[in-house]
Enzyme design. Structure first.
Site, PDB file in Angstrom:
ATOM      1  N   LEU A 177       2.470   7.036   1.482  1.00 47.34           N
ATOM      2  CA  LEU A 177       3.595   7.530   0.679  1.00 47.34           C
ATOM      3  C   LEU A 177       3.125   8.504  -0.393  1.00 47.34           C
ATOM      4  O   LEU A 177       3.881   9.359  -0.852  1.00 47.34           O
ATOM      5  CB  LEU A 177       4.319   6.360  -0.014  1.00 47.34           C
ATOM      6  CG  LEU A 177       4.725   5.168   0.852  1.00 47.34           C
ATOM      7  CD1 LEU A 177       5.417   4.117  -0.011  1.00 47.34           C
ATOM      8  CD2 LEU A 177       5.647   5.608   1.971  1.00 47.34           C
ATOM      9  N   PRO A 180       0.810  -1.223   0.000  1.00 51.31           N
ATOM     10  CA  PRO A 180       0.000   0.000   0.000  1.00 51.31           C
ATOM     11  C   PRO A 180       0.841   1.270   0.000  1.00 51.31           C
ATOM     12  O   PRO A 180       1.865   1.364   0.686  1.00 51.31           O
ATOM     13  CB  PRO A 180      -0.797  -0.126   1.300  1.00 51.31           C
ATOM     14  CG  PRO A 180      -0.897  -1.584   1.544  1.00 51.31           C
ATOM     15  CD  PRO A 180       0.398  -2.165   1.053  1.00 51.31           C
ATOM     16  N   CYS A 181       0.371   2.223  -0.781  1.00 57.36           N
ATOM     17  CA  CYS A 181       1.111   3.480  -0.916  1.00 57.36           C
ATOM     18  C   CYS A 181       0.434   4.595  -0.131  1.00 57.36           C
ATOM     19  O   CYS A 181       0.881   5.734  -0.190  1.00 57.36           O
ATOM     20  CB  CYS A 181       1.164   3.883  -2.372  1.00 57.36           C
ATOM     21  SG  CYS A 181      -0.474   4.261  -2.980  1.00 57.36           S
ATOM     22  N   ASN A 182      -0.654   4.277   0.569  1.00 57.47           N
ATOM     23  CA  ASN A 182      -1.460   5.333   1.200  1.00 57.47           C
ATOM     24  C   ASN A 182      -0.618   6.369   1.938  1.00 57.47           C
ATOM     25  O   ASN A 182      -0.867   7.559   1.837  1.00 57.47           O
ATOM     26  CB  ASN A 182      -2.446   4.720   2.206  1.00 57.47           C
ATOM     27  CG  ASN A 182      -3.251   3.603   1.618  1.00 57.47           C
ATOM     28  OD1 ASN A 182      -2.730   2.814   0.841  1.00 57.47           O
ATOM     29  ND2 ASN A 182      -4.513   3.524   1.974  1.00 57.47           N
TER      30      ASN A 182
END
EC number: 2.1.1.37
Length: 621
Positions: A582, A578-580
């Site tokens: 970032l 997950p990139c949430n």
DNA sequence: TAGATGATGATCCCTGGC
DNA sequence: GCCAGGGATCATCATCTA
């Protein structure tokens, strides 16, 4: 010519894939197609034109080409689609194009670029020039092999993982090559007396050798120091090697515009390349075919990790350091399709002989979304969409734009144009009528991201969740380009551990590449996404075994070992955590890798490490 | 109650001017 | 070399609506 017809959807063009597949699996067949193409290619080579020029000319004249195995195979789509129209039909046009290249070519620019490339890798300039003279400047791979051979006595750790014979179908042999660590130990003992002089003897400059020792400390091995210098070379190549020769200026003229990135734990700052083409993209004539992979990263299985390129400072250094110091392959998908998608990919895949699945995606908005073309005003000069996100413009936004435009009877004012363009860029709006813009719908996004039509449709997933899932997914064509090197390595199929699977971008890429999936163990938290992948699995008549997990934390060491023993191990571990925390779009909790969701990256590392250890144990026993 | 809507900055990088 | 300005960005959350 590549078909412009929208009917040529991925999921309905199985015949086309079949033809490509057959062609690739038997490149030396004596079919009329191959014979004619080979003959034309050989003739043009005999005429003194380079492989690269021929390929570019053929591409410019409407004939796409594929890189297959160890040589370039020219590939004509109208031959397949229209029952062999004949490659010679446009030979004269191709020769004309090549001639123009030859006339316009600046010998110094291309040659200096080749020399610079190998200089950056640490080879001796005299040897480079000799190799270029002997092999031709465009034969980058052969030059590299020749240089590596000549350096073998003094630089044993420069051996490249890409020099292995990938055509060898014996996986054990390939992995045994990868796993051989005795050489590393030997070379360390060989050069353990004086690191500085050893590095200099290996061909590195005294300055970079002393810099490496200063950065890494004098207690690290010679191999690690050499790897550090090679990594720095590649990082520098990202910034300089891909620059258009027309734009390339002497180093002293380049203004330093970036702030110095925060150093990572191993003092190795990472730069985002500009242009962001990583180790190479299909439509760029110049790309890197070799890299020095850290010894630790050479162990099986292959791994492929993805996340947003524009993460907070220091994140990619951390990711790289946790994935065996492999340098990220930063690629913006706008070089492969019509939408930008800046992503970093950390992987231990070979990087030579990549090829693009065909037909290649359309490269401009107007081609990819041809139904919008007639409404596109001349003053909106966009040809690429920005990154497809999980959110889209409100109806209020498009209404405001319409009212603003309707206030003008003729050409809008400059201020209005600026406002509209700014909103269009911000929200990825396209023209769907007179004075009418709209956000992309899910079907259009699927197409832009390389998924089969209606991949996410139905199955009880709402439109909002559909857009969210697509916004979080891979760009399939980009991933497929990277994974294409696996095609000759796993002719009998591949076993995949897919973490943070999402809507199955990796699986779709493997399917498009016609790499049989013997086993897929997928981990995905979203029920909707799991349904989408299960539907894809059923609809594409996959014969392999498909197992789902909901949470990566369910994959304990015991569970992983059990699965690996059951399936004989995994060949590929793939995923984008997950990139949430970032992503730049996150205004609330962009807290980096320590964030609630993005910290799951460390689960990827944990699971990969268990798979590696178990693979070692299984091969020993 | 699920799904849709719309308002909500921060960070990073690049460009251009000084 | 420095800095201001601007563009781009796998998002979150409160509120509304059917």
């Amino acid at each position: 010519m590549v078909q412009n017809d929208d009917s040529a959807e991925w999921n309905t063009d199985d015949d086309l894939y079949f033809e490509i597949d057959n062609f690739q699996s038997s490149p030396k067949s004596s079919s009329p197609l191959v014979t004619s193409l080979d003959h034309m290619f050989a003739t043009l080579v005999d005429m003194g034109f380079s492989d690269d020029m021929i390929a570019r000319a053929i591409q410019e004249n409407g004939e796409p080409f594929l890189y297959v195995n160890e040589y370039i195979c020219l590939f004509s789509f109208n031959v397949i689609v229209n029952d062999f129209a004949g490659p010679n039909a446009e030979t004269s046009a191709i020769i004309d194009t090549i001639s123009k290249y030859s006339m316009n070519c600046e010998p110094s620019s291309s040659k200096s670029k080749t020399i610079d490339h190998f200089l950056a890798m640490g080879f001796d300039e005299e040897k480079i020039i000799k190799a270029i003279h002997k092999l031709g400047e465009e034969n980058m791979e052969e030059i590299a092999n020749a240089l590596l051979s000549s350096e073998a006595d003094t630089s044993p750790m420069m051996k490249e993982e890409d020099n292995m014979d990938w055509s060898d179908s014996d996986d054990e042999m390939k992995y045994s090559d990868l796993l051989s660590s005795d050489d590393e130990k030997d070379q360390d003992s060989l050069y353990s007396c004086n690191p500085l002089s050893s590095l200099v003897k290996m061909g590195f400059s005294e300055l970079e050798a002393s810099l490496a020792i200063e950065r890494c400390g004098d207690s690290v091995s010679i191999a690690d120091l050499a790897d550090f210098i090679c990594a720095a070379h590649i990082a520098r190549e990202f910034d300089e090697f891909h620059i258009d020769p027309e734009e390339q200026k002497p180093r002293q003229d380049i203004k330093k515009r970036r702030k110095e990135p925060r150093p990572s734990a191993n003092n190795q700052p990472l730069h985002l390349p500009n242009p962001m083409i990583g180790f190479g993209v299909p439509n760029e004539a110049v790309f890197i075919t070799h890299r020095s992979l850290p010894a630790l990263a050479r162990a099986p299985p292959y791994f492929y990790y993805e996340n947003v390129a524009c993460a907070p400072t220091g994140v990619w250094e951390t990711i790289s350091s946790h994935l065996y110091d492999v340098l990220p392959d930063f690629v913006d998908s706008k070089f492969i399709c019509a939408a930008a998608r800046k992503r970093g990919y950390v992987h231990n895949l070979p990087i030579s002989n990549r090829y693009q699945i065909q037909p290649a995606p359309k490269l401009t908005i107007q081609e990819a979304l041809s139904h919008t073309r007639k409404w596109w005003p001349a003053w909106d000069t966009r040809t690429k969409l920005n990154c497809i996100l999980t959110v889209h413009a409100s109806a209020q936004t498009t209404k405001r734009i319409r009212l603003e435009l309707e206030a003008h009877t003729g050409e809008p004012s400059e201020a209005t144009k600026r406002y509209v363009i700014e909103q269009c860029r911000r929200w990825n709006l396209v023209w769907v009528g007179k004075n009418k813009v709209a956000p992309l719908d899910a079907d259009e996004i699927e197409s832009l991201l390389g998924f089969p039509k209606y991949h996410t449709r139905g199955g009880g997933i709402s439109n909002t969740d559909r857009l969210k899932s697509l916004g979080n997914s891979f760009q399939v064509d980009t991933v497929a380009y990277h994974l294409s090197v696996l095609k000759p390595l796993f002719p009998d199929g591949i076993s995949v551990l897919s973490l943070f699977t999402g809507i199955g971008g990796g699986e779709v890429a493997l399917h498009h590449l016609k790499i049989p999936m013997k086993t897929v163990v997928s981990v995905e938290i979203s029920e909707g996404n799991r349904n989408i992948l299960r539907d894809f699995w059923d609809q594409t008549n996959q014969r392999g075994e498909f197992i789902e997990f909901e949470d990566v934390q369910d994959l304990t060491r015991d569970k992983i070992v059990e699965l690996m023993k059951r399936f004989g191990g995994f060949d590929l571990v793939i995923g984008g955590s997950p990139c949430n925390n970032l992503a730049g779009g996150n205004r609330v909790s962009r807290s980096g890798l320590e964030g609630e969701q993005s910290s799951l990256f460390f689960e990827f590392c944990r699971i990969l490490e268990v798979v590696r250890e178990t693979t070692m144990e299984m091969r020993r026993s």
